[in-house]
Design an enzyme around this catalytic site. Structure first.
Site, PDB file in Angstrom:
ATOM      1  N   ARG A 148       0.806  -1.227   0.000  1.00 34.45           N
ATOM      2  CA  ARG A 148       0.000   0.000   0.000  1.00 34.45           C
ATOM      3  C   ARG A 148       0.843   1.284   0.000  1.00 34.45           C
ATOM      4  O   ARG A 148       0.323   2.392  -0.112  1.00 34.45           O
ATOM      5  CB  ARG A 148      -0.974  -0.010   1.181  1.00 34.45           C
ATOM      6  CG  ARG A 148      -2.115  -1.017   0.954  1.00 34.45           C
ATOM      7  CD  ARG A 148      -3.270  -0.744   1.871  1.00 34.45           C
ATOM      8  NE  ARG A 148      -3.004  -1.206   3.230  1.00 34.45           N
ATOM      9  CZ  ARG A 148      -3.535  -0.664   4.317  1.00 34.45           C
ATOM     10  NH1 ARG A 148      -4.349   0.375   4.215  1.00 34.45           N
ATOM     11  NH2 ARG A 148      -3.257  -1.135   5.512  1.00 34.45           N
TER      12      ARG A 148
ATOM     13  N   GLY B 159       8.942  -3.794  12.225  1.00 33.35           N
ATOM     14  CA  GLY B 159       9.775  -2.719  11.678  1.00 33.35           C
ATOM     15  C   GLY B 159       8.976  -1.523  11.213  1.00 33.35           C
ATOM     16  O   GLY B 159       9.533  -0.432  11.048  1.00 33.35           O
TER      17      GLY B 159
ATOM     18  N   TYR C 256      33.289  27.269   0.635  1.00 31.88           N
ATOM     19  CA  TYR C 256      33.191  25.813   0.714  1.00 31.88           C
ATOM     20  C   TYR C 256      34.475  25.253   1.303  1.00 31.88           C
ATOM     21  O   TYR C 256      35.565  25.446   0.747  1.00 31.88           O
ATOM     22  CB  TYR C 256      32.957  25.195  -0.675  1.00 31.88           C
ATOM     23  CG  TYR C 256      33.054  23.689  -0.642  1.00 31.88           C
ATOM     24  CD1 TYR C 256      32.181  22.954   0.178  1.00 31.88           C
ATOM     25  CD2 TYR C 256      34.016  22.996  -1.360  1.00 31.88           C
ATOM     26  CE1 TYR C 256      32.272  21.575   0.249  1.00 31.88           C
ATOM     27  CE2 TYR C 256      34.108  21.611  -1.294  1.00 31.88           C
ATOM     28  CZ  TYR C 256      33.232  20.903  -0.479  1.00 31.88           C
ATOM     29  OH  TYR C 256      33.329  19.547  -0.401  1.00 31.88           O
TER      30      TYR C 256
ATOM     31  N   LYS D 276      32.091  20.332   4.728  1.00 32.19           N
ATOM     32  CA  LYS D 276      31.967  18.873   4.619  1.00 32.19           C
ATOM     33  C   LYS D 276      33.249  18.207   5.061  1.00 32.19           C
ATOM     34  O   LYS D 276      34.322  18.596   4.601  1.00 32.19           O
ATOM     35  CB  LYS D 276      31.660  18.483   3.174  1.00 32.19           C
ATOM     36  CG  LYS D 276      31.429  16.988   3.005  1.00 32.19           C
ATOM     37  CD  LYS D 276      31.968  16.424   1.701  1.00 32.19           C
ATOM     38  CE  LYS D 276      33.465  16.255   1.745  1.00 32.19           C
ATOM     39  NZ  LYS D 276      34.001  15.465   0.605  1.00 32.19           N
TER      40      LYS D 276
HETATM   41  C1  UD1 Z   1      -0.902  -8.194  12.486  1.00 33.76           C
HETATM   42  C2  UD1 Z   1      -1.521  -9.100  13.543  1.00 33.76           C
HETATM   43  C3  UD1 Z   1      -2.772  -8.426  14.096  1.00 33.76           C
HETATM   44  C4  UD1 Z   1      -2.425  -7.069  14.650  1.00 33.76           C
HETATM   45  C5  UD1 Z   1      -1.746  -6.221  13.592  1.00 33.76           C
HETATM   46  C6  UD1 Z   1      -1.228  -4.954  14.191  1.00 33.76           C
HETATM   47  C7  UD1 Z   1      -1.002 -11.403  12.896  1.00 33.76           C
HETATM   48  C8  UD1 Z   1      -1.491 -12.629  12.246  1.00 33.76           C
HETATM   49  N1  UD1 Z   1      -1.840 -10.367  12.953  1.00 33.76           N
HETATM   50  O1  UD1 Z   1      -1.802  -8.122  11.420  1.00 33.76           O
HETATM   51  O2  UD1 Z   1      -3.341  -9.226  15.128  1.00 33.76           O
HETATM   52  O3  UD1 Z   1      -3.601  -6.424  15.121  1.00 33.76           O
HETATM   53  O4  UD1 Z   1      -0.602  -6.930  13.059  1.00 33.76           O
HETATM   54  O5  UD1 Z   1      -0.716  -4.128  13.176  1.00 33.76           O
HETATM   55  O6  UD1 Z   1       0.125 -11.391  13.370  1.00 33.76           O
HETATM   56  N2  UD1 Z   1       5.590  -9.676   8.310  1.00 33.76           N
HETATM   57  C9  UD1 Z   1       6.695 -10.396   7.945  1.00 33.76           C
HETATM   58  N3  UD1 Z   1       6.537 -11.593   7.318  1.00 33.76           N
HETATM   59  C10 UD1 Z   1       5.304 -12.117   7.039  1.00 33.76           C
HETATM   60  C11 UD1 Z   1       4.173 -11.371   7.432  1.00 33.76           C
HETATM   61  C12 UD1 Z   1       4.347 -10.165   8.067  1.00 33.76           C
HETATM   62  O7  UD1 Z   1       7.821  -9.961   8.168  1.00 33.76           O
HETATM   63  O8  UD1 Z   1       5.239 -13.212   6.486  1.00 33.76           O
HETATM   64  C13 UD1 Z   1       5.765  -8.370   8.964  1.00 33.76           C
HETATM   65  C14 UD1 Z   1       5.228  -7.233   8.122  1.00 33.76           C
HETATM   66  O9  UD1 Z   1       6.272  -6.685   7.324  1.00 33.76           O
HETATM   67  C15 UD1 Z   1       4.752  -6.256   9.154  1.00 33.76           C
HETATM   68  C16 UD1 Z   1       4.343  -7.131  10.333  1.00 33.76           C
HETATM   69  O10 UD1 Z   1       4.997  -8.363  10.149  1.00 33.76           O
HETATM   70  O11 UD1 Z   1       5.757  -5.385   9.612  1.00 33.76           O
HETATM   71  C17 UD1 Z   1       2.852  -7.327  10.425  1.00 33.76           C
HETATM   72  O12 UD1 Z   1       2.373  -7.927   9.261  1.00 33.76           O
HETATM   73  P1  UD1 Z   1       1.008  -7.512   8.600  1.00 33.76           P
HETATM   74  O13 UD1 Z   1       0.780  -8.347   7.429  1.00 33.76           O
HETATM   75  O14 UD1 Z   1       0.949  -6.043   8.460  1.00 33.76           O
HETATM   76  O15 UD1 Z   1       0.013  -7.979   9.753  1.00 33.76           O
HETATM   77  P2  UD1 Z   1      -1.453  -7.460   9.991  1.00 33.76           P
HETATM   78  O16 UD1 Z   1      -2.355  -8.111   9.009  1.00 33.76           O
HETATM   79  O17 UD1 Z   1      -1.437  -6.002  10.090  1.00 33.76           O
END
Ligand code: UD1
Ligand code: CA
Length: 446
Positions: free
Chosen positions: A18, A107, A349, A334
């Site tokens: 997004r 992150g 500079y 710099k």
């Molecule tokens: C997740 C939580 C949800 C919570 C929300 C808060 C789960 C299943 N759900 O949902 O309960 O309310 O965060 O924002 O955990 N990521 C990875 N690898 C993956 C998937 C995700 O590194 O395979 C990282 C994403 O980059 C991100 C974070 O984990 O930083 C969360 O992933 P995202 O897919 O945004 O989870 P949500 O659907 O928001």
């Protein structure tokens, strides 16, 4: 309260589709540094034994940025993003032999506070989930609690109407003992609405096995996650508002706080004065009592007590200004050290240089440090006087108490106490100016 060793796992493998960007989401900048730097910096305050960043999308670029932000952090690769539990599993081999509390952070969630993390680290429960009361619970996972704490987390997609009505939601931050994660992560399946391995299945599994599972809450402002450019812009505004308030609390004068921009690691001493429209990039320290006049841009530099900078000055990485140094308008510095009392007033500079104590640099001076291929150094001694419009063709050395004449092009070293002139000798023709003008006017016909 328990005091166990801590390990951090920072999830940063997602694409962040997004954001509509080719750049991995966690590398977009907030407060002058990549987004992932915020969770890393706060996490470091807990003095963790291990820090693991899980990277996937743009892993190479993420690894490179992390190496700069936190050289001791290690990278776990998650090739395919199969869910948050799958992501954490990729980090576990790097925690082999670690016994203690593992805290999982995202992150893309930069504002979790130090105190909140400390609460999670020291909590007596076996699993602790960071939750918050959401003004709008939206698509967050819902926290189903009972008399004995947290019963389970239900993802929005899997929740029925009644569960969706719950406003206590999951921030995504979870703390659990390493041994517990080793036991339960492999048991998590992906039979859910998203077809993903949910980290949020841990609480229910752990509870069923008799473990204590609790919720710790924090303010919603700490849990702000970034998914879109609009959210990034909002987060930047929130970050800046906090940084400005903190600077004021710390005794820094900000003439017009709303126009001053800070980076995550900006460090400004008490009684420093910062004028309007000053931008701090990463890595800036300004000591007590220094003054930064309006419209300056500073990055990777150090300004000592009593120094004045600007208006309209640019300090680039490696600029080090000693006590009482004066850097004036339209000056760029710099990778240069200016010892105590140096004055560089105007239009200059200085790059790849060292300037000794109390030396005066005249207007329009330039260190010609780049020959098109390599960079070269300029050394200027103490108590020297560089005449206006001197070109210092590096590598070159100007000695202690030495002078250069205005307009000189200095290509050879100038010994201590010497005056160097490197310019055409002046010729004066009496009366020629008037005669020349007459001739020109006649030619034009008037
Ligand atoms: C997740 C939580 C949800 C919570 C929300 C808060 C789960 C299943 N759900 O949902 O309960 O309310 O965060 O924002 O955990 N990521 C990875 N690898 C993956 C998937 C995700 O590194 O395979 C990282 C994403 O980059 C991100 C974070 O984990 O930083 C969360 O992933 P995202 O897919 O945004 O989870 P949500 O659907 O928001
Ligand atoms: Ca998210």
């Amino acid at each position: 309260m328990t005091e166990k060793p801590v390990a951090l796992i920072v999830l940063a493998a997602g694409q962040g589709s997004r954001m509509q960007s080719d750049l991995p989401k966690v590398l977009h900048r907030l407060g002058g540094v990549p987004l992932v730097g915020h969770a890393l910096a706060t996490g470091r305050l807990l003095e963790p034994e291990e820090v693991i960043v899980v990277a996937g999308h743009g892993a190479e670029a993420v690894a490179k940025a992390v190496a700069k932000l936190d050289p001791e952090a290690r990278i776990a690769l998650q090739e395919e993003q199969l869910g948050t539990a799958h992501a954490v599993r990729q980090a576990m081999p790097l925690l082999e032999g670690f016994e203690g509390r593992v805290i999982v952070l995202y992150g893309d969630t930069p504002f979790i506070g130090e105190e909140t993390l400390a609460n999670l680290a020291s909590h007596a429960a076996d699993v602790v989930v960071l939750g918050f009361e959401a003004a709008d619970p939206g698509r967050y996972g819902r926290l189903v609690t009972g008399p004995e704490g947290l019963e389970r987390i239900v993802e929005y997609k899997d929740a029925d109407e009644a569960t969706r009505a719950i406003r206590l939601v999951n921030s995504g931050v979870l703390a659990a003992d390493a041994a517990l994660l080793r036991e339960f992560l492999p048991r998590i399946g992906n039979r859910n609405a998203a077809g993903e391995y949910y980290l949020t299945d841990i609480p229910e599994l752990a509870r069923a096995a008799g473990h204590r599972v609790e919720v710790v809450t924090c303010d919603e402002s700490e849990t702000l996650g970034i998914n879109t450019r609009a959210e990034l812009a909002q987060a930047e505004a929130a970050f800046q508002a906090r940084a400005r308030a903190r600077a004021l609390e710390d005794g820094v004068t900000l003439s017009d706080p709303a126009t001053v921009w800070f980076a995550l690691d900006t460090c400004i001493g008490r009684d420093a004065v910062i004028g309007q429209n000053v931008v701090f990039g990463p890595g800036v320290t300004v000591e007590s009592g220094a003054e930064i006049l309006p419209f300056c841009h500073l990055e990777g530099c150090h300004v000592s007590a009593g120094a004045t900078v600007g208006p309209f000055a640019r300090l680039r990485p490696g600029a080090e200004l000693g006590g009482d140094v004066h850097v004036g308008n339209f000056v760029e510095i710099k990778n240069a050290v200016l010892d105590e009392g140096v004055k560089v007033g105007h239009l200059t500079y200085l790059g790849d240089a060292h300037v000794g104590e109390a030396t005066n640099i005249g207007a329009g001076t330039i260190t010609c440090n780049y020959d098109g291929v390599g960079k070269h150094r300029t050394e200027i001694g103490a108590h020297a006087f560089i005449g206006s419009d001197t070109m210092l063709v590096a590598p070159v050395r100007v000695g202690t108490r030495a002078m250069t004449g205005s307009g000189s092009v200095i290509t050879q070293d100038v010994p201590d106490d010497a005056l160097a002139l490197g310019r055409a000798r002046q010729i004066t023709k009496p009366g020629l100016a008037t005669r020349l003008m007459q001739a020109l006017r006649q030619k034009k016909g008037n």
